[in-house]
Write a protein that holds these residues in place. Structure first.
Motif, mmCIF file in Angstrom:
data_model
loop_
_atom_site.group_PDB
_atom_site.id
_atom_site.type_symbol
_atom_site.label_atom_id
_atom_site.label_comp_id
_atom_site.label_asym_id
_atom_site.label_seq_id
_atom_site.Cartn_x
_atom_site.Cartn_y
_atom_site.Cartn_z
ATOM 1 N N VAL A 75 0.191 -3.944 4.334
ATOM 2 C CA VAL A 75 0.141 -2.498 4.533
ATOM 3 C C VAL A 75 1.592 -2.061 4.792
ATOM 4 C CG1 VAL A 75 -0.652 -0.702 6.133
ATOM 5 C CG2 VAL A 75 -2.231 -2.500 5.379
ATOM 6 N N GLY A 109 -4.707 1.848 -0.487
ATOM 7 C CA GLY A 109 -5.695 1.119 0.307
ATOM 8 C C GLY A 109 -6.528 2.067 1.154
ATOM 9 N N ASP A 110 -7.772 1.631 1.426
ATOM 10 C CA ASP A 110 -8.571 2.484 2.317
ATOM 11 C C ASP A 110 -8.099 2.331 3.759
ATOM 12 O OD1 ASP A 110 -9.620 -0.014 2.793
ATOM 13 O OD2 ASP A 110 -11.719 0.554 2.544
ATOM 14 N N SER A 111 -7.097 1.477 3.973
ATOM 15 C CA SER A 111 -6.420 1.432 5.277
ATOM 16 C C SER A 111 -5.796 2.783 5.592
ATOM 17 C CB SER A 111 -5.347 0.336 5.287
ATOM 18 O OG SER A 111 -4.502 0.460 4.159
ATOM 19 N N GLU A 140 -8.251 -12.021 2.249
ATOM 20 C CA GLU A 140 -7.752 -11.485 3.523
ATOM 21 C C GLU A 140 -8.183 -12.334 4.707
ATOM 22 O OE1 GLU A 140 -8.212 -7.265 3.978
ATOM 23 O OE2 GLU A 140 -7.581 -7.287 6.066
ATOM 24 N N VAL A 172 -8.042 -10.381 -4.038
ATOM 25 C CA VAL A 172 -7.360 -10.321 -2.739
ATOM 26 C C VAL A 172 -8.109 -11.246 -1.780
ATOM 27 C CG1 VAL A 172 -6.921 -8.836 -0.716
ATOM 28 C CG2 VAL A 172 -6.470 -7.968 -3.029
ATOM 29 N N HIS A 227 -12.056 -8.730 -3.683
ATOM 30 C CA HIS A 227 -11.545 -8.853 -2.305
ATOM 31 C C HIS A 227 -12.526 -9.698 -1.505
ATOM 32 C CE1 HIS A 227 -9.697 -6.452 1.339
ATOM 33 N NE2 HIS A 227 -9.988 -7.692 1.671
ATOM 34 N N LYS A 232 -10.220 -1.420 -6.556
ATOM 35 C CA LYS A 232 -10.526 -2.624 -5.782
ATOM 36 C C LYS A 232 -11.849 -2.399 -5.059
ATOM 37 C CE LYS A 232 -8.382 -3.829 -1.769
ATOM 38 N NZ LYS A 232 -9.532 -3.882 -0.836
ATOM 39 N N LEU A 241 -1.275 -0.448 -4.017
ATOM 40 C CA LEU A 241 -2.686 -0.223 -3.689
ATOM 41 C C LEU A 241 -2.798 1.022 -2.817
ATOM 42 C CD1 LEU A 241 -5.698 -1.287 -3.482
ATOM 43 C CD2 LEU A 241 -4.984 -2.376 -1.345
ATOM 44 N N THR A 293 0.841 -1.209 0.000
ATOM 45 C CA THR A 293 0.000 0.000 0.000
ATOM 46 C C THR A 293 0.871 1.252 0.000
ATOM 47 O OG1 THR A 293 -0.035 0.081 2.412
ATOM 48 C CG2 THR A 293 -1.821 -1.123 1.342
ATOM 49 N N ILE A 301 0.185 -9.231 -0.259
ATOM 50 C CA ILE A 301 0.092 -7.780 -0.053
ATOM 51 C C ILE A 301 0.168 -7.501 1.442
ATOM 52 C CG2 ILE A 301 -2.476 -7.822 -0.096
ATOM 53 C CD1 ILE A 301 -2.213 -4.932 -1.372
ATOM 54 N N ASP A 357 -8.422 1.719 -3.886
ATOM 55 C CA ASP A 357 -9.437 1.020 -3.114
ATOM 56 C C ASP A 357 -10.682 1.899 -3.031
ATOM 57 O OD1 ASP A 357 -9.994 -1.214 -1.665
ATOM 58 O OD2 ASP A 357 -8.759 -0.685 0.073
ATOM 59 N N ILE A 398 -3.420 -11.683 2.080
ATOM 60 C CA ILE A 398 -2.956 -10.911 3.242
ATOM 61 C C ILE A 398 -3.465 -11.687 4.455
ATOM 62 C CG2 ILE A 398 -4.872 -9.238 2.793
ATOM 63 C CD1 ILE A 398 -3.054 -7.198 4.433
#
Ligand code: KIV
Length: 277
Positions: free
Chosen positions: A215, A43-45, A182, A180, A137, A112, A41, A22, A213, A83, A203
């Motif tokens: 973070v 990511g929305d993380s 998870e 993905v 995902h 994603k 990515l 990410t 993947i 994301d 992940i």
């Protein structure tokens, strides 16, 4: 050379593991790209890691695009995937296509989305028919954290594992270029990977996935609020940052910074004129 969704699909055929990480900003994206990762990515993380929210639910489309634009500028080779934030694609197909389209307009190559319900599958189909590549995902999908009752490993029973496999197949069948997976037992990561033609990117899903993947802030030890058990830290940047800042505080408070070589000086005649005043 720019990685495309075709390069990613080829990786599975060539049995070359896909490496994904990410990024939420320009300089991190540039380092990841220079190092040679295949997929970056946004990511929305980023909601938790960069913005300090408790979960990913409060991230907005505009916040995501703000970060994604910076990432795109830092990347020359990797495939940049954005994301889709919570509520940016679940409410209507029209919103979903418009929001996903904005990601491509700022220079990302794919989006994603989480989940594989009937509605999501139809939305993905619409995105793909509009020319927007989609990464699926399954498994633990953080935007459903409340419905799933917390950050829990998914697919722990044979029945649940088979359901995840069928979700992943559905995502493949509607045209996702990869999926993905998870937070599932390794057996489930392996089962899905063996049964899909498109690559899986795991992940916390074991070593048999076609790629991995993480973070980036977890891998670098930069995000220190908690460490998921599947994370391997390759650096301790959080601790290093604190140590470096403590050194800076000491230097400033004790007149050790800045030194002569870290300062600017006037030409001598000007300095003399200044002193005569
Ligand atoms: O937002 C995120 O970081 C993710 C993971 C798959 C890494 O969705």
């Amino acid at each position: 050379m720019r990685t495309t969704i075709h390069t990613i699909k080829e990786c599975k055929k060539q049995k070359r593991k896909i490496v994904a990480l990410t990024a939420y900003d320009y300089s991190t994206a540039k380092s990841l790209d220079n190092a040679g990762v295949d997929v970056i990515l946004v990511g929305d993380s980023l909601a938790q890691v960069a913005l300090g929210h408790e979960n990913t639910l409060s991230l907005t489309m505009d916040e995501m695009l703000h970060h994604a634009k910076a990432v795109v500028k830092g990347v020359k080779n990797a495939l940049v995937v954005v994301d889709m934030p919570f509520l940016s694609y679940q409410v209507s197909k029209k919103d979903a296509v418009l929001n996903a389209g904005r990601c491509l307009q700022i220079g990302a190559q794919a989006v994603k989305v989480e989940g594989a319900s009937k509605d999501i599958l139809k939305t993905i189909e619409k995105m793909i028919s509009t020319g927007i590549p989609v990464l699926g995902h399954v498994g633990f999908t953080p935007q459903s954290v409340n419905a799933l009752g917390g950050n829990r490993v998914q697919g722990k029973t044979a029945l649940a594992a088979k359901d995840l496999l069928s979700q992943a197949k559905d995502l493949q069948n509607v045209g996702c270029f990869a999926v993905v997976i998870e937070l599932v037992p390794s057996e489930v990561g392996a089962l899905i990977t063996e049964n899909l033609d498109v690559p899986t990117i795991g992940i916390g899903a074991g070593s048999d996935c076609d790629g991995q993947i993480l973070v980036t802030d977890d891998l670098l030890g930069k995000f220190m609020d908690f460490k998921p058990s599947f994370v391997k830290r390759y650096a301790e940047l959080g601790k290093n940052t604190e140590d470096a800042v403590k050194d800076f505080i000491y230097d400033v408070q004790n007149g050790k910074y800045p030194q002569v070589n870290e300062s600017f000086f006037m030409a001598e005649p000007e300095a003399e004129k200044l002193n005569k005043r």
